[in-house]
Design an enzyme around this catalytic site. Structure first.
Site, PDB file in Angstrom:
ATOM      1  N   LYS A  47      17.230  -8.309 -10.096  1.00  0.00           N
ATOM      2  CA  LYS A  47      16.593  -9.101  -9.029  1.00  0.00           C
ATOM      3  C   LYS A  47      15.804 -10.292  -9.569  1.00  0.00           C
ATOM      4  O   LYS A  47      15.690 -11.302  -8.909  1.00  0.00           O
ATOM      5  CB  LYS A  47      15.653  -8.205  -8.214  1.00  0.00           C
ATOM      6  N   GLY A 109       3.605  -2.661  -6.335  1.00  0.00           N
ATOM      7  CA  GLY A 109       4.848  -2.886  -7.083  1.00  0.00           C
ATOM      8  C   GLY A 109       5.695  -3.964  -6.414  1.00  0.00           C
ATOM      9  O   GLY A 109       5.185  -4.789  -5.641  1.00  0.00           O
TER      10      GLY A 109
HETATM   11  P1  NAP Z   1       7.782  -0.229  -8.173  1.00  0.00           P
HETATM   12  O1  NAP Z   1       7.810  -1.717  -8.299  1.00  0.00           O
HETATM   13  O2  NAP Z   1       8.110   0.598  -9.359  1.00  0.00           O
HETATM   14  O3  NAP Z   1       6.310   0.195  -7.637  1.00  0.00           O
HETATM   15  C1  NAP Z   1       5.958   1.550  -7.542  1.00  0.00           C
HETATM   16  C2  NAP Z   1       4.567   1.680  -6.934  1.00  0.00           C
HETATM   17  O4  NAP Z   1       4.292   3.081  -6.778  1.00  0.00           O
HETATM   18  C3  NAP Z   1       3.455   1.117  -7.814  1.00  0.00           C
HETATM   19  O5  NAP Z   1       2.418   0.644  -6.994  1.00  0.00           O
HETATM   20  C4  NAP Z   1       3.016   2.362  -8.601  1.00  0.00           C
HETATM   21  O6  NAP Z   1       1.681   2.304  -9.051  1.00  0.00           O
HETATM   22  C5  NAP Z   1       3.106   3.420  -7.509  1.00  0.00           C
HETATM   23  N1  NAP Z   1       3.248   4.765  -8.058  1.00  0.00           N
HETATM   24  C6  NAP Z   1       4.362   5.318  -8.577  1.00  0.00           C
HETATM   25  N2  NAP Z   1       4.125   6.590  -8.973  1.00  0.00           N
HETATM   26  C7  NAP Z   1       2.814   6.832  -8.696  1.00  0.00           C
HETATM   27  C8  NAP Z   1       1.958   7.964  -8.854  1.00  0.00           C
HETATM   28  N3  NAP Z   1       2.405   9.103  -9.380  1.00  0.00           N
HETATM   29  N4  NAP Z   1       0.683   7.865  -8.439  1.00  0.00           N
HETATM   30  C9  NAP Z   1       0.208   6.720  -7.896  1.00  0.00           C
HETATM   31  N5  NAP Z   1       0.973   5.608  -7.712  1.00  0.00           N
HETATM   32  C10 NAP Z   1       2.261   5.665  -8.100  1.00  0.00           C
HETATM   33  O7  NAP Z   1       8.766   0.279  -7.030  1.00  0.00           O
HETATM   34  P2  NAP Z   1       9.253  -0.508  -5.694  1.00  0.00           P
HETATM   35  O8  NAP Z   1      10.537  -1.181  -5.958  1.00  0.00           O
HETATM   36  O9  NAP Z   1       8.106  -1.293  -5.175  1.00  0.00           O
HETATM   37  O10 NAP Z   1       9.586   0.751  -4.742  1.00  0.00           O
HETATM   38  C11 NAP Z   1       8.555   1.597  -4.262  1.00  0.00           C
HETATM   39  C12 NAP Z   1       9.092   2.522  -3.178  1.00  0.00           C
HETATM   40  O11 NAP Z   1       9.558   1.757  -2.083  1.00  0.00           O
HETATM   41  C13 NAP Z   1      10.275   3.403  -3.603  1.00  0.00           C
HETATM   42  O12 NAP Z   1      10.093   4.664  -3.002  1.00  0.00           O
HETATM   43  C14 NAP Z   1      11.468   2.709  -2.992  1.00  0.00           C
HETATM   44  O13 NAP Z   1      12.525   3.599  -2.687  1.00  0.00           O
HETATM   45  C15 NAP Z   1      10.862   2.154  -1.721  1.00  0.00           C
HETATM   46  N6  NAP Z   1      11.562   0.965  -1.217  1.00  0.00           N
HETATM   47  C16 NAP Z   1      12.080   1.021   0.026  1.00  0.00           C
HETATM   48  C17 NAP Z   1      12.738  -0.072   0.528  1.00  0.00           C
HETATM   49  C18 NAP Z   1      13.319  -0.015   1.922  1.00  0.00           C
HETATM   50  O14 NAP Z   1      14.156  -0.858   2.251  1.00  0.00           O
HETATM   51  N7  NAP Z   1      12.910   0.907   2.748  1.00  0.00           N
HETATM   52  C19 NAP Z   1      12.874  -1.243  -0.235  1.00  0.00           C
HETATM   53  C20 NAP Z   1      12.308  -1.271  -1.516  1.00  0.00           C
HETATM   54  C21 NAP Z   1      11.648  -0.149  -2.010  1.00  0.00           C
HETATM   55  P3  NAP Z   1       1.351   1.683 -10.515  1.00  0.00           P
HETATM   56  O15 NAP Z   1       1.284   0.208 -10.334  1.00  0.00           O
HETATM   57  O16 NAP Z   1       0.038   2.287 -10.855  1.00  0.00           O
HETATM   58  O17 NAP Z   1       2.457   2.107 -11.436  1.00  0.00           O
END
Ligand code: NAP
Length: 255
Positions: A47, A109
């Protein structure tokens, strides 16, 4: 979802997967030119890496630093990020309003960045960002402050308050067990959206449902980011219901 949508509006296109290696990225657009590809989606891990090969990117993509949709135009290949606008469109379909509202967003994130840009663009009054890694939330706040100087932004506050909307953008809850906020936060919120779509009801959404709050899962965001991409490619209105049915069917298969 996309091929069914093309068929529904008699658009002569198909949507196909192309597994690409990183060292092929520099030749990808030339190959797509030869094949007659008119547009495509990009997903993890390209991306961000696709951006140097594009002619231009939208404001949302520039802010997020990531592209999920690309369209061929006479001016070259243009990149967009439809995650945030798709998220907001999902909210409006459920009559969840943003203008002048106070929003609590859990996470900082990639998805959080796109959502923050779009809800700020829709004139929320205040954004509270809570993230495990405080520095990431602070970096997002600084970036938002530059584009939206009037928006009040607070990071990792010590006390809780009442919110119009809580958005979980973290992965917490994908296991069907973990809760992304303390339980007593839930009844301080009028509406709750979890962008996780599998499971369709995370523990957070179960609580929201039990307490009679307005709630939505991540299927809307997934659907509408695709609908926005479809509309960018075709300049035609996306057939939402056909797309929703396809998506729900494939998610049921994925279980
Ligand atoms: P990402 O960039 O890796 O961000 C992950 C986020 O979750 C960060 O804020 C991280 O905090 C936090 N996190 C992860 N594990 C944690 C834990 N054990 N305790 C506390 N905080 C935690 O991922 P992303 O791409 O943004 O995706 C995040 C979620 O959104 C996923 O579940 C994904 O499937 C979903 N999503 C859905 C859609 C949709 O169309 N519905 C689109 C995109 C993403 P830190 O900064 O502290 O690591």
């Amino acid at each position: 979802m996309q091929t069914s949508a093309f068929q529904q509006i008699n658009h002569n296109s198909v949507y196909l997967p192309f597994p690409v290696q990183e060292n092929q990225l520099s030749n990808l657009l030339e190959s797509f030119d030869l094949l007659g590809v008119q547009g495509f989606n990009v997903t993890v891990p390209y991306k961000e890496k696709i951006i140097p090969f594009l002619s231009d990117v939208s404001d949302e993509a520039a802010f997020v630093g990531a592209v999920n949709t690309v369209k061929k135009t006479p001016e070259g290949w243009i990149g967009y990020c439809t995650d945030g606008s798709g998220f907001v469109r999902g909210l409006s379909e459920r009559n969840i309003e943003l203008r002048s509202k106070c929003v609590l967003m859990i996470g900082a994130g990639g998805a959080a960045k796109a959502i923050a840009f779009s809800i700020a663009n829709n004139e929320i009054a205040k954004l509270v960002i809570v993230n495990r890694t405080a520095s990431k939330a602070t970096a997002l706040k600084s970036k938002l402050n530059k584009s939206f100087p009037k928006l009040q932004i607070v990071v990792n506050p010590n006390s809780t308050e009442d919110y119009d909307l809580l958005i979980n953008t973290t992965t917490i809850g994908m296991d069907g067990i973990s809760l992304s906020v303390p339980e007593n936060q839930v009844n301080h919120c009028k509406a709750i959206v979890d962008i996780i779509y599998n499971p369709p009801q995370t523990p957070l959404l179960k609580l929201a449902n039990e307490q009679g709050l307005v709630w939505a899962n991540g299927i809307d965001m997934l659907l509408y980011q695709g609908a926005e991409a479809f509309e960018i490619w075709t300049n035609k209105k996306a057939p939402i219901e056909v797309m929703r049915k396809c998506l729900e069917k494939s998610l049921a298969f994925a279980k």
